[in-house]
Motif scaffolding. Structure first.
Motif, mmCIF file in Angstrom:
data_model
loop_
_atom_site.group_PDB
_atom_site.id
_atom_site.type_symbol
_atom_site.label_atom_id
_atom_site.label_comp_id
_atom_site.label_asym_id
_atom_site.label_seq_id
_atom_site.Cartn_x
_atom_site.Cartn_y
_atom_site.Cartn_z
ATOM 1 N N ALA A 238 41.649 18.553 43.659
ATOM 2 C CA ALA A 238 40.869 18.019 44.783
ATOM 3 C C ALA A 238 40.793 19.031 45.913
ATOM 4 N N LEU A 239 41.884 19.757 46.143
ATOM 5 C CA LEU A 239 41.902 20.737 47.229
ATOM 6 C C LEU A 239 40.931 21.877 46.968
ATOM 7 N N THR A 240 40.959 22.461 45.767
ATOM 8 C CA THR A 240 40.105 23.609 45.482
ATOM 9 C C THR A 240 38.641 23.210 45.328
ATOM 10 N N MET A 241 38.372 21.945 44.983
ATOM 11 C CA MET A 241 36.982 21.486 44.894
ATOM 12 C C MET A 241 36.409 21.162 46.263
ATOM 13 N N TRP B 199 28.648 29.369 40.189
ATOM 14 C CA TRP B 199 28.967 30.784 40.374
ATOM 15 C C TRP B 199 29.898 30.981 41.573
ATOM 16 N N SER B 200 29.648 30.236 42.653
ATOM 17 C CA SER B 200 30.455 30.395 43.869
ATOM 18 C C SER B 200 31.900 29.963 43.646
ATOM 19 N N TYR B 201 32.086 28.926 42.831
ATOM 20 C CA TYR B 201 33.428 28.381 42.629
ATOM 21 C C TYR B 201 34.200 29.057 41.496
ATOM 22 N N ALA B 202 33.537 29.828 40.665
ATOM 23 C CA ALA B 202 34.220 30.426 39.510
ATOM 24 C C ALA B 202 35.454 31.236 39.915
ATOM 25 N N PRO B 203 35.377 32.135 40.901
ATOM 26 C CA PRO B 203 36.599 32.876 41.282
ATOM 27 C C PRO B 203 37.670 31.988 41.906
ATOM 28 N N ILE B 204 37.262 30.928 42.613
ATOM 29 C CA ILE B 204 38.244 30.017 43.213
ATOM 30 C C ILE B 204 39.043 29.310 42.125
ATOM 31 N N PHE B 205 38.349 28.779 41.121
ATOM 32 C CA PHE B 205 39.039 28.082 40.034
ATOM 33 C C PHE B 205 39.880 29.041 39.202
ATOM 34 N N ARG B 206 39.397 30.267 39.053
ATOM 35 C CA ARG B 206 40.162 31.243 38.278
ATOM 36 C C ARG B 206 41.499 31.561 38.958
ATOM 37 N N LEU B 207 41.476 31.615 40.291
ATOM 38 C CA LEU B 207 42.686 31.970 41.033
ATOM 39 C C LEU B 207 43.611 30.776 41.273
ATOM 40 N N PHE B 208 43.029 29.611 41.574
ATOM 41 C CA PHE B 208 43.838 28.486 42.038
ATOM 42 C C PHE B 208 43.762 27.248 41.163
ATOM 43 N N GLY B 209 42.945 27.271 40.098
ATOM 44 C CA GLY B 209 42.817 26.107 39.237
ATOM 45 C C GLY B 209 41.923 25.043 39.858
ATOM 46 N N VAL B 210 41.755 23.942 39.134
ATOM 47 C CA VAL B 210 40.888 22.850 39.575
ATOM 48 C C VAL B 210 41.742 21.717 40.126
#
Length: 563
Positions: A93-96, A80-91
């Motif tokens: 190594a940096l975004t993970m 749940w915490s990462y869903a908006p991050i991946f939606r905005l910036f994709g998947v």
């Protein structure tokens, strides 16, 4: 007094600056060459749920379309915490990894804030510097395959709120402690190790605070709290007890030997266990510091129990130190008696309690020594201990970082070659009807790094490939017909000797030899540092081959298997 205040204020500002500098160093070290090593299978456990669940991989329970449990023992809080991050910036190594590193930095600041009013600003800054360069904190925060980052964050919040409550009693702090405890347990169920240890530690070390809490709480709220506590306890037991009996680790037998678990704890706290896990080598890692840290904690705890202390501040820190020592000890005891526990990410739940215990107990003894004009001796002893811990942590972290710069060898499941494999699959995957990962340790990486439309085509069928060699001819044919329908299918395996389960690759190749209607081609091999890591096969079933058997056989889709 008026002349002392500016000096005290400058010390506080200087210590605050040191703490912020330590946190910045932590972020810089943890983010160094952030793409290395390659993303690990368990590191990406949460990504499928965070991306909106393209398939049921790692989804155990839902609330409508919303994933709630990723496995029988892990909630979907991180997803749940990462869903908006991946939606905005994709998947990537940096975004993970960067969000986990930043949360680890915030955790350090919380510990600093909790410590400084008890042990003093200077001591708190020293502790944070030691933690900031500790490989047991740096690299699990960077990779978070446990996961451990949210665990350490919530334990820091609970720790800080409790000490704040002890300083100034407010009911809302207890409410926040309960919320943090619930979120920590929801994140992963073995957070109960901390909760039970915390409850016992508070009952034994701070009975006065519990009595005051009971006296200050209105009767109605008491009964509501008791009822809620019983309900929550029942829910936790109903979730945990079946796991203890029915969920062994999939790749190794449970470890019950006390000596092995003690060594596992020492190796995890020194960073050696994580180094071996990633690089298959712990050469250069100094292990003795974590062993002596725990030993010194035990000695100080015994000394403080029997040493008469006339100073009120010394007595308060003695109580705090015994509390931290007890929590670390009780967490370890629960790890010992839990059959499924034994990985570095389990032992890392003991971090940083030994260091906190040393800080409080050391401060208690130091304060007592100052009343006996032994200030310089105490400063020399505890200053030397702090310098030793800091130097060892810097050395061990430097050994890690040197791997990213000069040593190309990684455990194949952490291999950076996964990026090359992913690019190849993303480029050629749309030419195939499906992409099958024949062994454990491939699917989550490829699915996470794939474009959205390709993800549903990537499947993990390693349990079926393990059983393939034991099936009779008819069942094997039906299985292969299910896996390889008319057209092209890509199959990905580890190279020879790199398999997680050797039967998968062996049974796959043997089945191809027995079924000449399946035209197989080794499309590409992926090598890293002179080692063959992956193989990609193309399986082509011509359209003239009859598929009638598929309509007569019911086959359980392996994609529904829970890990």
């Amino acid at each position: 007094m008026t002349s002392a205040r500016p000096g005290e204020l400058s010390v506080r500002r200087f210590s605050d600056g040191l703490a912020v500098a330590a946190v910045c160093i932590f972020v810089l070290l943890a983010a160094y060459r952030i793409e290395l090593p390659g993303p690990y299978y368990d590191e990406l456990y949460f990504v499928n749920a965070a991306l909106g669940v393209p398939d049921n991989t790692f989804i155990d329970k839902r609330l409508g379309p919303l994933p709630v449990l990723q496995s029988p023992y892990m909630g979907a809080l991180k997803a749940w915490s990462y869903a908006p991050i991946f939606r905005l910036f994709g998947v990537s190594a940096l975004t993970m990894r960067l969000p986990a590193i930043l949360l680890g930095a915030l955790t350090l600041l919380i510990f600093y804030r909790a410590l400084r009013d008890s042990v003093g600003y200077a001591w708190a800054a020293i502790v944070v510097w030691i933690m900031a360069v500790d490989p047991a904190n740096l690299f699990p925060s960077r990779l978070d395959w446990g996961p451990t980052v949210l665990t350490h964050f919530f334990q820091a919040v609970i720790f800080a709120l409790w000490f704040s409550y002890r300083d100034k009693s407010r009911l809302w702090k207890i409410v926040l402690i309960c919320i943090s405890a619930g979120l920590g347990f929801f994140d992963r169920f073995n957070f109960v190790w901390l909760l039970s240890a915390f409850a016992i530690g508070v009952s034994l070390c701070y009975p006065d605070s519990l009595k005051n809490l009971w006296a200050l709480t209105p009767r109605f709220i008491r009964w509501v709290a008791i009822i809620l506590a019983l309900v929550v306890l029942g829910i936790m037991l109903s979730l945990i007890l079946p796991l203890l009996l029915n969920v062994p680790h999939p790749t190794r037998p449970p470890i019950t030997n006390l000596q092995l678990k003690w060594r596992g704890l020492v190796d995890a706290l020194s960073g050696a266990a994580v180094a071996y896990f990633i690089f298959e080598s712990a050469a250069g890692i100094v292990r003795f510091a974590s062993y002596w840290l725990i030993l010194v904690d035990g000695f100080l705890a015994l000394a403080c129990l029997f040493l008469p202390m006339s100073n009120a501040l010394a007595r308060a820190n003695r109580k705090n130190g015994l509390f931290c020592f007890l929590i670390g000890f009780l967490i370890f005891v629960q790890i010992v008696i839990t059959p499924q526990a034994g990985g570095p990410h389990h032992y890392l739940m003991v971090f940083p309690w030994p260091l906190l215990a040393l800080a409080f107990l050391g401060k208690s003894v130091y304060t007592q020594l100052t009343t006996k004009n032994l200030r310089h001796l105490g400063g020399l002893v505890f200053g030397s201990a702090a310098v030793c811990l800091f130097v060892v942590n810097v050395h061990n972290s430097a050994v890690y970082l040197s791997h990213f710069r000069t040593n190309p060898y990684y455990n194949h499941r952490w291999s950076p070659e996964i990026y090359s494999l992913s690019r190849y699959i993303n480029e050629h995957g749309f030419e195939a009807k499906s992409i099958i990962c024949a062994d454990w340790g491939l699917q989550t990486q490829l699915q996470a790094l794939a474009p959205e439309k390709l993800r549903p085509r990537i499947h993990e069928y390693w349990p079926a490939f393990i059983q393939l060699g034991e099936q009779d001819q008819d069942k094997q044919t039906a299985t292969l017909n299910y896996f390889f329908p008319e057209g092209k299918t890509l199959v990905i395996t580890f190279g020879a000797s790199k398999e997680t389960f050797p039967e998968t690759r062996r049974n796959f190749l043997a089945a191809l030899a027995k079924h000449p209607e399946l035209k197989s081609t080794l499309l590409k091999e992926f090598w890293y540092a002179g080692d063959k890591i992956y193989e990609v096969y193309e399986i082509d079933r011509p359209p003239e081959v009859s598929q009638s058997v598929m309509s007569d056989v019911k086959f359980n889709d392996p994609t529904q298997r829970k890990q």
